[in-house]
Enzyme design. Structure first.
Site, PDB file in Angstrom:
ATOM      1  N   ASP A   1       0.730  -1.187   0.078  1.00 40.75           N
ATOM      2  CA  ASP A   1      -0.185  -0.153  -0.042  1.00 40.75           C
ATOM      3  C   ASP A   1       0.825   1.286  -0.050  1.00 40.75           C
ATOM      4  O   ASP A   1       0.372   2.297  -0.439  1.00 40.75           O
ATOM      5  CB  ASP A   1      -1.020   0.023   1.257  1.00 40.75           C
ATOM      6  CG  ASP A   1      -1.607  -1.459   1.201  1.00 40.75           C
ATOM      7  OD1 ASP A   1      -2.817  -1.254   1.020  1.00 40.75           O
ATOM      8  OD2 ASP A   1      -1.328  -2.369   1.776  1.00 40.75           O
TER       9      ASP A   1
ATOM     10  N   HIS B   1      -4.360  -0.942   3.941  1.00 40.87           N
ATOM     11  CA  HIS B   1      -3.643  -2.050   4.578  1.00 40.87           C
ATOM     12  C   HIS B   1      -4.353  -3.533   3.701  1.00 40.87           C
ATOM     13  O   HIS B   1      -4.234  -4.217   4.353  1.00 40.87           O
ATOM     14  CB  HIS B   1      -3.874  -2.359   5.919  1.00 40.87           C
ATOM     15  CG  HIS B   1      -3.373  -1.317   6.901  1.00 40.87           C
ATOM     16  ND1 HIS B   1      -4.075   0.088   6.931  1.00 40.87           N
ATOM     17  CD2 HIS B   1      -2.040  -0.844   7.342  1.00 40.87           C
ATOM     18  CE1 HIS B   1      -3.219   0.735   7.894  1.00 40.87           C
ATOM     19  NE2 HIS B   1      -2.271  -0.006   7.996  1.00 40.87           N
TER      20      HIS B   1
END
Ligand SMILES: Cc1ncc(C[n+]2csc(CCOP(=O)(O)OP(=O)(O)O)c2C)c(N)n1
Ligand SMILES: [Mg+2]
Length: 801
Positions: free
Chosen positions: A548, A590
């Site tokens: 990410d 996440h």
């Protein structure tokens, strides 16, 4: 005359010669800029951005620049390139015209607009030259401050080589780590985050970097008061000044028109950086832009009359000239004569470049016209074709597009006629010959290409232990560091604790803080460290903690790393491995799935998505035998799963661009990758219970994708296709669909609509329910397959809803 006076006299003569030589370079460069602008305004070149007004400091930088050193700079540095002998007049104009031939435009073979500089690190086979015996410039990119992250790595390589001389196995990259990396940037571009991030990181790492800021008070039309606090980069960076008991920088300022002061400043800077590995920032003030920013505008629109007057008076070449006259280095008349000679030389070089550019195209046209005349003679459309031939022939300065457009338009007019085949052959041959000039070297074309690395299977025996999968990665890295002295890994938490998932546990202790190290939270410059070090022969592994957060580094991967080979037409490479982990955690930042964005941004790199740690380890082993950059995404939830420890750790390889069929089946082919495969495997078991037998393919490698076209072989058996991933709809699943249906011509074998199953278009929500309602679940996969089967056979699989 005593001996001392002779020596002094000689020294003054030498000095004079050197200054005259410098002036010659500056003046030549200036003439190139002046004439270059004219070439654009008269339409011979498309765009021009030149180094006028920045000549003199570049002479000083070139004097301090030694063999083995590297530059990472921007479009103003033509004078520097000329001064180090890497750019001559003809080459300068070849670049301006976009001459698509690396022997004519050594900067990029016409792929970059003029003003983007490079030297050749690789020979014609794509193998490293001895970089310690030449002056090096990493290839420029256009995004402002994009040169900064790479600069950090170029400088850090010296530090690594000083500490580990055996990392330079063939002694091609460093002599005791004495090489300096020289950065250049415009004053306005220091506003970019990448500048500040890199400056801070170099201060932390204490690397031999000399950073020059060419300050002309403007960034195109925008004045320094909108760019820089206090309008002065050296003022605001004062806090970086090294003190006796601290790390930091030497911060120097100098006026850009003051030749002797510049020469002294650069000599001093080089000494500090080279000997002590202390970074230096040189703020070069009072520079100008005699012709404004670029050929796209005129600075009279935004500079006051006073400013323009000042720029004329403080023009660095004009000032250097006065200084030479004042110091009896040359008379005004001598310099006038020299100026006139240089003007002629530049004109001659320009003419030679234009002819070299145009003549091959004209010759190609002549050959085409011959074919076209033949074609016309037997055509019902003779009159039209002859008119088109005449139009083509009358173009004074043809480009290849003119040739090919005419040929292809005429081809349509002669379908079925006697001339068709000859013309079709010409078009095919011409395209085959010319296309590589614009399309070669997206990846390496050397023998060391990662795709050529042979597969070595992991070996097990009855004693092979079942372990936490992270131990396979860990032991494999251990073996890698032992085998390849040129490897090193760095990233957030990669050093002391051995990464957040302990895939490097204990390795810093074993291999030292330089080879297994912690980095600050600064993804873009971590990437840059990797690029720069890879360009200097090391094999860095840059760790980005989570997928990410790769977005912070994505710009630099996309603009710099992925284009290194392409933008130099194969003359530079940066075989950096980027290691990260993603997939199947929960939450907006996440969950690690923006794969479509990534694979579309970094064509020019391999993107590998191993489903297990054994596969991942195999990819690292493959990549280290190859010479290309790659992104490896490990599965976050895979570290604690169990896998069997192979006996041949560090040796087995996972092939690149090869799929693996993880379950045979007959009814439908599911193609997926990474963590999602586990969902698919579970769904397959449940489908089996109702008699639907799916085949599961693990793509493993998204770039390149299934180079053997095995997916379509599966479709020939099942005649149905579902692509599953957890990216947004139309993301990587659309890419896979395009590969199978279009590239592999899978549509020929389909009995049902090919489908994709992806996540929701929003970022994944937090928690188990957030995940369930955001990403494909086992039930989603089950029902999707069931619906496809139901559409084909509603009796057997009646609708669920
Ligand atoms: C990321 C990015 N934003 C904008 C541009 C467009 N651009 C090109 S040069 C330039 C000004 C740069 O000014 P400065 O750094 O002072 O260099 P100078 O041209 O004055 O030497 C801008 C805004 C760009 N190339 N890259
Ligand atoms: Mg500027």
């Amino acid at each position: 005359m005593n001996q001392a006076t002779t020596k002094e006299a000689l020294t003054f003569e030498d000095f004079k010669k050197e200054v005259l030589n410098d002036y010659t370079t500056a003046r030549t460069s200036r003439e190139c800029s002046l004439l270059g602008r004219k070439e654009v305004l008269t339409g011979k070149a498309k765009f021009g951005i030149f180094g006028d007004g920045k000549e003199v400091p570049q002479l000083a930088m070139a004097k301090a620049f030694k063999n083995g050193d590297f530059r990472s700079g921007y479009y103003r540095d033509q004078t520097f390139m000329m001064a180090i002998g890497a750019l001559n007049i003809q080459q300068f104009f070849a670049g301006l015209y976009g001459h698509a031939d690396i022997t004519q435009d050594p900067m990029s073979g016409g792929r970059q607009m003029g003003g983007h500089f490079a030297t050749h690190s690789l020979d014609e086979n794509g193998e490293w030259k001895n970089l310690t015996q030449q002056k090096n410039s990493s290839s420029d990119i256009s995004p402002t401050a994009g040169q900064m992250p790479r600069l950090l790595g170029l400088a850090q390589a010296s530090k690594i080589y000083r500490e580990f001389p055996n990392a330079d196995k063939n002694q091609k990259f460093s002599v005791d780590g004495n090489e300096v990396a020289w950065g250049t940037i415009g004053n306005a571009s220091t506003s970019e985050g990448l500048f500040f991030e890199t400056i801070n990181a170099a201060g932390v790492l204490q690397v031999p970097m000399v950073m020059s800021v060419w300050d002309d008070m403007y960034g195109i039309s925008v004045h320094a008061r909108h760019q820089t606090t206090k309008e002065s980069i050296s003022e605001i960076l004062k806090g970086f000044q090294k003190e006796e008991d601290t790390n930091g920088y030497e911060v120097l300022t100098v006026l850009g028109w003051d030749y002797p002061a510049l020469v002294d400043t650069y000599a001093k800077a080089a000494q500090i950086a080279r000997t002590n590995h202390i970074p230096v920032l040189i703020h070069v003030k009072e520079l100008t832009q005699p012709q404004g920013h670029s050929t796209s505008g005129s600075h009279e629109r935004y500079k006051s009359a006073d400013r323009l007057q000042w720029e004329g008076d403080f023009d660095c070449v004009v000032k250097m000239r006065s200084w030479m006259i004042d110091n009896n280095i040359a008379t005004s008349e001598e310099l006038d004569t020299l100026d006139a000679e240089l003007k002629k030389e530049v004109l001659a070089g320009k003419k030679a470049a234009w002819e070299a550019y145009l003549n091959p195209i004209k010759e190609e046209r002549t050959a085409l016209v011959e074919v076209l005349n033949q074609v016309a003679s037997s055509s019902a459309n003779k009159v039209f074709i002859e008119k088109m031939i005449a139009d083509l022939s009358s173009i004074k300065e043809p480009i290849r597009k003119d040739n090919l457009t005419t040929a292809r338009k005429i081809l349509r007019m002669v379908i079925g006629e006697a001339g068709q085949s000859a013309l079709a052959t010409w078009v095919k041959n011409y395209t085959n010959e010319i296309q590589p000039k614009f399309s070669s070297h997206l990846m390496s074309q050397s023998a060391g290409k990662a795709e050529n690395v042979e597969e070595i299977l992991p070996v097990y025996d009855e004693n092979s232990e079942i372990v936490d999968a992270r131990l396979i990665i860990r032991n494999n890295f251990d073996k890698i560091f032992e085998t390849y002295p040129e490897t090193l890994i760095f990233g957030e938490d990669s050093g002391n604790i051995g990464d957040v998932n302990q895939g490097l546990e204990g390795l810093q202790e074993k291999y030292g803080e330089a080879r297994v190290s912690d980095a600050g939270i600064r993804e873009a410059s971590i990437l840059g460290q990797g690029i720069g070090m890879a360009m200097r022969g090391l094999r860095p592994i840059a760790e980005i903690q989570y997928l990410d957060y790769l977005l912070y580094a994505l710009q630099i991967m996309s603009d710099d790393l992925a284009t290194v080979q392409y933008r130099t037409a194969g003359k530079q490479k940066a075989p950096l491995i980027v290691r990260t982990r993603g997939h199947r955690l929960e939450g907006i930042w996440h969950s690690g799935s923006p794969m479509g964005m990534i694979i579309n941004a970094i064509r020019g790199m391999h993107v590998l998505v191993p489903r297990s740690m054994t596969k991942a380890a195999g990819f690292y082993n493959t990549l280290l035998k190859g010479d290309e950059p790659a992104l490896v995404i490990e599965c976050l939830n895979g570290y604690r799963l169990k896998e069997k420890m192979p006996n041949n750790i560090g040796e087995f390889t996972t092939p690149i661009g090869v799929i693996e069929t993880v379950k045979q089946g007959t009814d439908l082919t599911i193609v997926s990758y990474g963590s999602t495969l586990r969902i698919v495997e579970q769904a397959a078991k449940e489908l089996m219970e109702i008699g639907i037998d799916v085949e599961i393919i693990d793509a493993q490698s998204l770039l390149p994708f299934d180079k053997n076209h095995d997916c379509v072989k599966s479709l020939q058996k099942t005649n149905r296709l579902l692509v599953v991933d957890e990216d947004v709809p139309g993301g990587a699943s659309a890419y896979i669909l395009q590969q199978i249906v279009d590239v592999q011509e899978g549509y020929k074998f389909l009995d049902s609509k090919p489908e994709t199953l992806a996540a929701k278009p929003h970022r994944p929500s937090y928690g188990t329910d957030g995940d369930y309602f955001s990403k494909p679940s086992v039930e989603d996969v089950f029902e999707k397959v069931y619906a496809i089967m139901g559409e084909a056979n509603p009796k057997k699989y009646p609708s669920l809803y």
